[in-house]
Design a protein around this motif. Structure first.
Motif, mmCIF file in Angstrom:
data_model
loop_
_atom_site.group_PDB
_atom_site.id
_atom_site.type_symbol
_atom_site.label_atom_id
_atom_site.label_comp_id
_atom_site.label_asym_id
_atom_site.label_seq_id
_atom_site.Cartn_x
_atom_site.Cartn_y
_atom_site.Cartn_z
ATOM 1 N N LEU A 205 0.847 -1.185 0.000
ATOM 2 C CA LEU A 205 0.000 0.000 0.000
ATOM 3 C C LEU A 205 0.884 1.237 0.000
ATOM 4 C CD1 LEU A 205 -2.826 1.373 0.291
ATOM 5 C CD2 LEU A 205 -2.471 1.283 2.757
ATOM 6 N N ILE A 206 0.679 2.121 -0.996
ATOM 7 C CA ILE A 206 1.381 3.405 -1.038
ATOM 8 C C ILE A 206 0.379 4.463 -0.592
ATOM 9 C CG2 ILE A 206 2.702 5.026 -2.443
ATOM 10 C CD1 ILE A 206 3.259 2.747 -4.394
ATOM 11 N N GLY A 207 0.606 5.037 0.577
ATOM 12 C CA GLY A 207 -0.313 6.024 1.133
ATOM 13 C C GLY A 207 0.356 7.374 1.297
ATOM 14 N N GLY A 208 -0.365 8.427 0.967
ATOM 15 C CA GLY A 208 0.183 9.773 1.109
ATOM 16 C C GLY A 208 -0.796 10.814 0.628
ATOM 17 N N GLN A 209 -0.444 12.067 0.812
ATOM 18 C CA GLN A 209 -1.302 13.173 0.407
ATOM 19 C C GLN A 209 -1.421 13.244 -1.117
ATOM 20 O OE1 GLN A 209 0.371 16.684 2.159
ATOM 21 N NE2 GLN A 209 0.474 15.807 4.208
ATOM 22 N N PRO A 210 -2.455 13.908 -1.636
ATOM 23 C CA PRO A 210 -2.574 14.067 -3.088
ATOM 24 C C PRO A 210 -1.366 14.815 -3.655
ATOM 25 C CG PRO A 210 -4.641 14.656 -2.003
ATOM 26 C CD PRO A 210 -3.627 14.460 -0.921
ATOM 27 N N GLY A 211 -0.893 14.378 -4.823
ATOM 28 C CA GLY A 211 0.218 15.050 -5.485
ATOM 29 C C GLY A 211 1.573 14.782 -4.878
ATOM 30 N N THR A 212 1.750 13.612 -4.213
ATOM 31 C CA THR A 212 3.056 13.293 -3.625
ATOM 32 C C THR A 212 3.763 12.155 -4.368
ATOM 33 O OG1 THR A 212 1.897 11.915 -1.984
ATOM 34 C CG2 THR A 212 2.521 14.145 -1.314
ATOM 35 N N GLY A 213 3.287 11.799 -5.552
ATOM 36 C CA GLY A 213 4.031 10.870 -6.404
ATOM 37 C C GLY A 213 3.747 9.400 -6.174
ATOM 38 N N LYS A 214 2.552 9.053 -5.706
ATOM 39 C CA LYS A 214 2.227 7.634 -5.469
ATOM 40 C C LYS A 214 2.140 6.860 -6.781
ATOM 41 C CE LYS A 214 -1.502 8.837 -3.252
ATOM 42 N NZ LYS A 214 -1.260 10.299 -3.242
ATOM 43 N N THR A 215 1.393 7.408 -7.733
ATOM 44 C CA THR A 215 1.265 6.749 -9.038
ATOM 45 C C THR A 215 2.600 6.757 -9.775
ATOM 46 O OG1 THR A 215 -1.020 7.540 -9.134
ATOM 47 C CG2 THR A 215 -0.091 6.680 -11.168
ATOM 48 N N ALA B 98 -1.060 -15.815 -7.407
ATOM 49 C CA ALA B 98 -1.472 -14.431 -7.139
ATOM 50 C C ALA B 98 -0.360 -13.491 -7.574
ATOM 51 C CB ALA B 98 -1.786 -14.237 -5.664
ATOM 52 N N PRO B 99 -0.704 -12.371 -8.208
ATOM 53 C CA PRO B 99 0.325 -11.394 -8.581
ATOM 54 C C PRO B 99 0.719 -10.539 -7.382
ATOM 55 C CG PRO B 99 -1.821 -10.572 -9.224
ATOM 56 C CD PRO B 99 -2.051 -11.919 -8.605
ATOM 57 N N ILE B 100 1.654 -9.637 -7.598
ATOM 58 C CA ILE B 100 1.983 -8.641 -6.579
ATOM 59 C C ILE B 100 0.970 -7.503 -6.727
ATOM 60 C CG2 ILE B 100 3.708 -6.992 -5.772
ATOM 61 C CD1 ILE B 100 4.797 -9.967 -7.836
ATOM 62 N N VAL B 101 0.248 -7.208 -5.675
ATOM 63 C CA VAL B 101 -0.783 -6.180 -5.717
ATOM 64 C C VAL B 101 -0.236 -4.906 -5.064
ATOM 65 C CG1 VAL B 101 -3.140 -5.544 -5.095
ATOM 66 C CG2 VAL B 101 -2.591 -7.923 -5.613
ATOM 67 N N ILE B 102 -0.203 -3.814 -5.828
ATOM 68 C CA ILE B 102 0.212 -2.511 -5.296
ATOM 69 C C ILE B 102 -1.014 -1.613 -5.272
ATOM 70 C CG2 ILE B 102 1.726 -0.520 -5.626
ATOM 71 C CD1 ILE B 102 3.619 -2.314 -7.168
ATOM 72 N N MET B 103 -1.325 -1.076 -4.098
ATOM 73 C CA MET B 103 -2.484 -0.199 -3.950
ATOM 74 C C MET B 103 -2.009 1.212 -3.613
ATOM 75 S SD MET B 103 -4.689 -2.710 -1.486
ATOM 76 C CE MET B 103 -4.756 -4.479 -1.787
ATOM 77 N N ALA B 104 -2.810 2.195 -3.964
ATOM 78 C CA ALA B 104 -2.484 3.586 -3.649
ATOM 79 C C ALA B 104 -3.745 4.288 -3.170
ATOM 80 C CB ALA B 104 -1.913 4.304 -4.867
ATOM 81 N N THR B 105 -3.592 5.132 -2.170
ATOM 82 C CA THR B 105 -4.726 5.897 -1.654
ATOM 83 C C THR B 105 -4.228 7.204 -1.049
ATOM 84 O OG1 THR B 105 -6.573 5.877 -0.083
ATOM 85 C CG2 THR B 105 -4.610 4.677 0.561
ATOM 86 N N ASN B 106 -5.089 8.232 -1.115
ATOM 87 C CA ASN B 106 -4.749 9.521 -0.497
ATOM 88 C C ASN B 106 -5.684 9.835 0.673
ATOM 89 O OD1 ASN B 106 -7.140 10.173 -1.784
ATOM 90 N ND2 ASN B 106 -6.151 11.312 -3.430
ATOM 91 N N ARG B 107 -6.406 8.841 1.173
ATOM 92 C CA ARG B 107 -7.345 9.040 2.275
ATOM 93 C C ARG B 107 -6.666 8.806 3.615
ATOM 94 N NH1 ARG B 107 -9.881 10.736 -1.574
ATOM 95 N NH2 ARG B 107 -12.117 10.461 -1.943
ATOM 96 N N GLY B 108 -7.172 9.479 4.634
ATOM 97 C CA GLY B 108 -6.713 9.263 6.000
ATOM 98 C C GLY B 108 -7.620 8.254 6.687
#
Length: 468
Positions: A73-83, A319-329
């Protein structure tokens, strides 16, 4: 005449090569050295050193096949380069490893059940590397003879091929003659012919013929004349995904459906048979599984049913490697009345390796904007770059990046090759950011339809603004 010729060349360029600059087209990789240490600016990546270092370790584990069935899981504020980090991982893995990208909200808009959409996404991210032995003819073209019948118009011909040890003449049919003419094969070319399919591939020109012409194109490739027998067995490797095999075997014209996109739901029985066949191929040494990467952006948009499926799917063997991203708290888990970190249930979070991204500094923001200017072929003055950096810090990085192309168009309209401060100021006044747009709505709320702020108390108004 010359002008007409130039126009024609430009038209051909436009038709044959279409280039578009995307939001992450400047990303070439994660920007790591051999010891997995991140460089400050490299391969389009800027800053986020800890997150990139963590992603590099995950990448190494993927390459060694030690992390199949895990999730990040890649978590962080919007516009911080997660994608951007996920795209960097995809570029570093190479084209042979399947990489599937989807948004969390996509599964609700497809004409199939939510779990079926997730199953298809999972199987798109699992590759099967199939090894086959093919009989081929490989040699240098010595002579090509093509005759056309005057009465029937039928083409017949012969081709003479040689290696360093032997030379043989082969008869050509009509289809083979068409393939040779299409590939523009001439004397001195090194070619291969697949005996099963009749496909002809041009490998390049023989080194012995390098002096035939004074001028050669940049794309001309020279290769050595093959050694040994003309006919030989060669191992051919194809990489396909499990989903592609599912679609081809699910219906009579599955191959056409694969390109048309009309897939629909696939029966579990079909998948079971395919899994058994792939398992047989693995035991025989004819195939191997390539666990790819499934990237789910805005993962908080999934609901509790999808999260329950992910819990089970991550524990399966294929199962593949699953990478998730979110900008929610800490927010509500969709489909329930409960809140959870990042909008995910705790039992799923317990299965994840979590990478956090931090807001960019002013220097990093400036370097990102300079990188985007280079990607979009925009020349900007130092003062213009500083102003864009200031706007990005006060509004958002995405807003500042959007201004680059618009300001460059304004600069070109005034016949200037370089974007300057006045161009940015003009587009800044034309296109408002979120803060100015919100303030405009507050100032003129009564003139809009369905005005609600006037009916609410000041406390509720402040709460709404805080949510925005």
């Amino acid at each position: 005449m010359a002008t007409a010729m130039n126009t024609k060349v430009e038209e051909v360029k436009d038709l044959t090569r279409i280039e578009r600059t995307g939001a992450h087209s400047h990303i070439r990789g994660l920007g790591l050295d051999d010891s997995l240490e991140p460089r400050n600016v490299s391969q389009g990546m800027v800053g986020q050193l800890e997150a990139r270092r963590a992603a590099g370790i995950i990448l190494q584990m993927i390459k060694e096949g030690k992390i199949a069935g895990r999730a990040i899981l890649i978590g962080g504020q919007p516009g911080t380069g997660k994608t951007a980090i996920a795209m960097g991982m995809a570029k570093s893995l190479g084209e042979d490893v399947p990489f599937t990208m989807m948004a969390g909200s996509e599964i609700f808009s497809l004409e199939m059940s939510k779990t079926e959409a997730l199953i298809q996404a999972f199987r798109k991210s699992i590759g099967v590397r199939i090894k086959e032995e093919a009989e081929i003819i490989e040699g240098e073209v010595v002579e090509i003879e093509i005759d056309k019948s005057v009465t029937s118009g039928q083409k017949t011909g012969k081709i003479t091929l040689k290696t360093t040890e032997m030379e043989t003449v082969y008869d050509l049919g009509a289809k083979m003659i068409d393939a040779i003419q299409k590939e523009k094969i001439i004397t001195g070319d090194i070619i291969t012919i697949d005996k099963a399919s009749g496909k002809i591939s041009k490998l390049g020109r023989s080194f012995a013929r390098s002096g035939d012409y004074d001028a050669m194109g940049a794309q001309t490739r020279f290769v050595q004349c093959p050694e040994g027998e003309l006919q030989k067995r060669k191992e051919v490797v194809h990489t396909v995904t499990l989903h592609e095999i599912d679609v081809i075997n699910s219906r009579a014209q599955g191959f056409i459906a694969l390109f048309a996109g009309d897939i629909g739901e696939i029966k579990p029985e079909v998948r079971e048979q395919i899994d058994q066949k792939v398992a047989e191929w693995r035991e025989e040494g004819r195939a191997e599984i390539v666990p790819g990467v499934l990237f789910i952006d805005e993962v908080h948009m999934l609901d509790i049913e999808c999260f329950s499926y992910l819990n089970r799917a991550l524990e399966s063997e294929q199962a593949p490697i699953v990478i998730m991203a979110t900008n929610r708290g800490i927010t509500k888990i969709r489909g329930t009345n409960y809140k959870g970190p990042h909008g995910l249930p705790l039992d799923l979070l317990d299965r994840l390796l979590i990478i956090t991204t931090k807001p960019y500094t002013e220097d990093e923001t400036l370097k990102i904007l300079q990188t985007r200017c280079q990607e979009e072929d925009v020349e900007a003055t130092e003062a213009a770059e500083d102003l864009l950096s200031k706007i990005a810090m006060e509004t958002s990085l995405r807003y500042a990046i959007h201004l680059i192309t618009a300001a460059n168009l304004v600069a070109r309209r005034r016949k200037s090759p370089t974007m300057d401060v006045e161009d940015i100021r003009r587009v800044y006044n034309l296109f408002v950011d979120i803060k100015r747009s919100t303030q405009f709505l507050i100032d003129y709320q009564k003139e809009f339809l369905f005005s609600e702020i006037a009916e609410d108390s000041p406390k509720k108004e402040e709460d709404k603004m805080a949510d925005i």
